[in-house]
Structures are given as C-alpha cells and as structure tokens.
Design an enzyme around this catalytic site. Sequence first.
Site, short mmCIF file in Angstrom:
data_model
loop_
_atom_site.label_atom_id
_atom_site.label_comp_id
_atom_site.label_asym_id
_atom_site.label_seq_id
_atom_site.Cartn_x
_atom_site.Cartn_y
_atom_site.Cartn_z
N HIS A 18 0.87 -1.18 0.00
CA HIS A 18 0.00 0.00 0.00
C HIS A 18 0.91 1.23 0.00
O HIS A 18 2.03 1.18 0.52
CB HIS A 18 -0.83 -0.06 1.28
CG HIS A 18 -1.91 0.98 1.39
ND1 HIS A 18 -1.64 2.28 1.72
CD2 HIS A 18 -3.26 0.89 1.25
CE1 HIS A 18 -2.78 2.96 1.77
NE2 HIS A 18 -3.78 2.14 1.49
N ASP A 67 3.16 -4.55 7.88
CA ASP A 67 1.89 -3.85 7.72
C ASP A 67 0.79 -4.91 7.81
O ASP A 67 0.57 -5.67 6.88
CB ASP A 67 1.85 -3.12 6.38
CG ASP A 67 0.49 -2.48 6.09
OD1 ASP A 67 -0.42 -2.60 6.95
OD2 ASP A 67 0.34 -1.87 5.02
N GLN A 82 -4.53 -5.61 6.79
CA GLN A 82 -5.51 -6.53 6.24
C GLN A 82 -5.42 -7.91 6.89
O GLN A 82 -6.23 -8.80 6.58
CB GLN A 82 -5.31 -6.68 4.72
CG GLN A 82 -5.41 -5.38 3.93
CD GLN A 82 -6.85 -4.89 3.79
OE1 GLN A 82 -7.81 -5.62 4.06
NE2 GLN A 82 -7.01 -3.65 3.37
N LYS A 112 -10.77 -1.24 10.05
CA LYS A 112 -10.95 -2.44 9.23
C LYS A 112 -11.27 -3.66 10.09
O LYS A 112 -11.49 -4.75 9.58
CB LYS A 112 -9.69 -2.72 8.40
CG LYS A 112 -9.37 -1.63 7.38
CD LYS A 112 -8.21 -2.05 6.50
CE LYS A 112 -7.50 -0.90 5.81
NZ LYS A 112 -8.30 -0.18 4.82
N CYS A 131 -4.83 2.44 -3.66
CA CYS A 131 -3.62 3.02 -3.04
C CYS A 131 -2.42 2.10 -3.19
O CYS A 131 -1.63 1.93 -2.25
CB CYS A 131 -3.85 3.36 -1.57
SG CYS A 131 -5.11 4.60 -1.34
#
Lengths: 159, 414
Positions: free
Chosen positions: B128, B204, B207, B230, B372
């Site tokens: 991202h 990261d 997700q 999220k 993104c």
Amino acid sequence: MQGLEDLYREIILDHYKNPRNSGTLEVPPAHQADGYNPLCGDEISIYVNYDGERITDIKNSGQGCSISRSSASLMTNAVKGKTIAEARETIKTFKRLLLLDEEGEKSEPVEIDLRKLGELAALQGVSKFPARIKCATLAWNTFTQIVDELDLQIDGAND
Amino acid sequence: MTEVLIDNHIDVAKVRSDFPIFANNPGLHYLDSGASSQRPSMVLEAMENYYRFHHANVHRGVYRLAEEATELYESARERIGRFIGATHPGRETIFSKNSTEALNLVANSLGRGFLRQGDKVVITKMEHHANIVPWQMLAQYIGIQVEFIDVDDEGELIIDDLERIVDGAKVVSLTLTSNVLGTVTPFTGIAQVAKAAGAIVVGDASQFVPHRQIDVKSIGADLIAFTGHKMFGPTGIGVLWGRSELLDQMPPFLGGGDMISDVRLDGFVANELPYKFEAGTPPIAEAIGLGAAVDYMNSIGMDAIESHDREISRLAYEKVKGAFGDEIKIFGPSDPSKRSGCLSFELEGVHPHDVAQVLDQNLVNVRAGHHCAKPLMRHLGVAATARASFHIYNDEADVDALVDALKETRNFFI
C-alpha cells in the site's frame, strides 16, 4: 435512486465502444496536455493542432471508464474546427450541464438550450451521480490546459 | 450481543443483527470491508458510554472523571496488546491515527535515529502507498536506497533470491496480506532471513489482523502496524506494536503534550513507553471503541473468524470464476488457501468504475480503483481493478448477489 439509463445513455455507450478522434498527433507542431484522476487511476492525453485561428485537429488517448472515455470522445467532436473563444464557450456550457461553475465547483442550475448542445446533452445525467463527475470532467480539464496555453500565445503575439 | 457460533461456524444472520448498518440499509451487500468494515453496536455503545459518563482528558487530572477516562483508555490498550500477543501490552501498544500514521512514525523515527545516507530499505511491489511513500520521503531527505521484492504472475512475492535482496538492508518492511490481491505473504520466513541479515523487520498487518490471529511475539517482526476501522473499530485509531527494547531506542516522532517527561528552554526529555510516541490528546473514545471491537472479535473467536475468511474467500473465487471463466481476470493466487479477505478482478471489456456503478444499483458495494497501490497496479498492467472484500457478516448470499450483478453488468455493456 437514479436509473442506470440516466447515466449510461445510448450515445455515451456508443462513444465508449466506438471512440472518435482516438490516437495521438505529432508534438510539435501539436500541443499536448496530460490529465490524471488520482482517485480511480484514469489517464488521458489530449493533442491539438491549431492553425492560429481554429483547432484543425484534436486527438485523445488514455484509459478510463465509459464516462471518462466517452466524455473525451464527445468533447473532441464538439471542439474540432472551433476557434479558441468558441471552444471556451463549449467548455462553459459543458460545465453548466454538469451543474458546475467555471472553477468546477458545484453551482445552481442555469438554463441551457439542449438542442444547441447536440450529442453533448447525453452527459447531463452524470450530474446526478456525484462520484462520476470527475470522470466526465477529466478530458475537459485537460483540454482547458491547452486552451489556456494557446490563449497565452495569442496574448503574447498581440503584445 | 447474541451467541454467534453454530458448531464453531459463524452464524452470519446473528452476526448481522449485531451491526445496525444492515437493519438501516435493507438488502445491502456490503463487500468493501477491505476499505473499511462496519461496526457492531457494542463498539458504538462503548464510545457513547465514555462520552456520556466518563469523559475527561487522560493522564492529566487527579479528579475522578479524569481517572475513569484514563482507566478506560489504558484498559483498551492492555486488551488490544493482549489480543495481538504483546509481551508487555501496556508498554508496547502505541496508539496512532491509523496504519498510515503508524508507518510514518516508524519511517520518521528510524530515519532520525538509525538510517544514514546510502542505507538500504527493502519493501515489496505489493505494498500500500502507506508503506512506500514514507520510505521514498526518506530517500529524498536523507538519501536512503529503497529496493523492492518483486511479485510474480500469481500475485506472490518472488523470494528465491531473498538472501541477496536483503543483504545489508537496515530495514525490511512488508505487508502480511495484500490489500489488492488478498495474497497472504510468507511473512515469518522473510522476517527470519531479514533478521539474519541484521535488518529491522516491519509488518503492515492492516488486512491481516481483521481476519487472522496474530502473535507478535512469534511472527518475527520488530514493529507491526494495523488500523482500527478495518476490524470493527472506529476510524481515527490505529496501532503500532513494537518490541520494547527497540521502541526504547527509537527517537520520538511527533512532539508535544504527553510525549515528554520534562521540557526546559534548552531541550526536552522524552516520556517513557508508550507515551513517548503519543503526542497530544489522544483519540480516547476511538481507543475505547477499538478495545470494544477486540472484545467483540474475542467473543466470536479468531479461529472461527479465520475459518469464515478462508471459506468465503474460496467460495467467492470459485463462484465468480465458475460463472465467468475467461471473461473475468481474477488477480492474486489461484490457490484459494493462499488468499484472504478479498477478490480483485477485471471483467473483460468493462472498466472497474462502471462495474462498481452497476453493482451499486443492485446494492452490491465494491471498491473500484487503484486501491492506493499504484506500483502494483502498474506491475499488473491495469489502471484499476474492482475489489470485493469480505468479513464475518458476509455469506454465500452476498457472493451470489455479486455474481448476479456482474452478469447484469456484462449484459449491459457487452
């Protein structure tokens, strides 16, 4: 809720599937401007041949959704052969059609003679889909860059 | 909240009754949780309860309300830290605005304290923008070198040559799950090689955490970023977890209130962890909301959430592929067991923006765009994809609605 037919008029789908004035022109002598929609990744390049009086040829290339591509196709048809002043008038009318003022901000409806607009009138439905207005204006804003550039040249020549 | 498991499987109808958005939008097929999930009532109630009964600034007053607010805020931190397996949840769980801010904190702090001109930072082509641009900024300001782990046609990282790529790297920073492809990366394996090369490893997990149990102790990372909205929490709250030994050495990012222990005319002394990295009045209600979101996920159980994710990812892939075959290009691994959370696709001859528009008319909400992740999109050779992403309130009926709406899209445009 607005129906899909308001957005995807037959003329729009036709210009999407059979784009007019698609391609590039040699730069120079042509003027080129590039536009991007960072929101959805759409890209466009507009090429204009100007003989000092009129837009003698205009082409566009790029990628985008049906609204973005058909708007580019309709625009090139609408301004080809026009003077810079006439092209500006067409840009203004297009923005009014989408309920935008000259700076591209939302404005109150202004009465427009749709019969004079020809095929461009098909883009009117886009105004009811706020998320798609940026798709429709991409080609026009990119073309405006060239018009501004040509205006500067004309001003310079008159000095 | 109601009991939401039947034989260890999520009862989607009951889950949906916990999320008021569905009662307020009848017929909605919300397939954009990868962009932002919906919130259960208990998160909304926790935030409202805080504002109605307990609000004051935290870490400041000695009066009762201020103590209650501080207790609620710090209790949320503890629960969130325990949820991700932190050894010292109260010290290692740092609140930020979102993953993007957490990753900017990491890049800026490491840039000030650890990195010098010419140092190598390795990321991947499927990141991202939040895990690309902060490093590119460091490249501009202090001259670090940013290198990329490549992605193959299946949407997986190419790591055959990993030892050479990470050789000499000071930082290796990568996603645990691609937000575009749904690829679950072999994070721990990469982290081991990167650690052996002496690099600080950053993950990261934006997700990943919403769908899979994470244990930050064993995953091999030094720093992990994720975001609240999220995973059923509010917007405006994210988390940076870090090993406390490393966080102790890292210089602060933003300066101001709460992050200092002393300020004199000639300088300042930074506060202890975690406050050193939390300048200014923090997002108190949002932290409390995220604490409630974690309680909600715990009440369902991460095992059940993960198996639901695996099942719906497989189902979506198979049903969409089955209905459209070669007329649709699905990005990411063809092996459903390597996917999580989303299905990115391109319907032949129809731009993703137009796909999303027709789907919206059928109350099917998907994201269309570059997500993104423009370097990845260029790598895939597309300007945009349509992405359906899933969570525990989605079931087979949502997948069927997606397939039906895609058929209508195809008939409309082709």
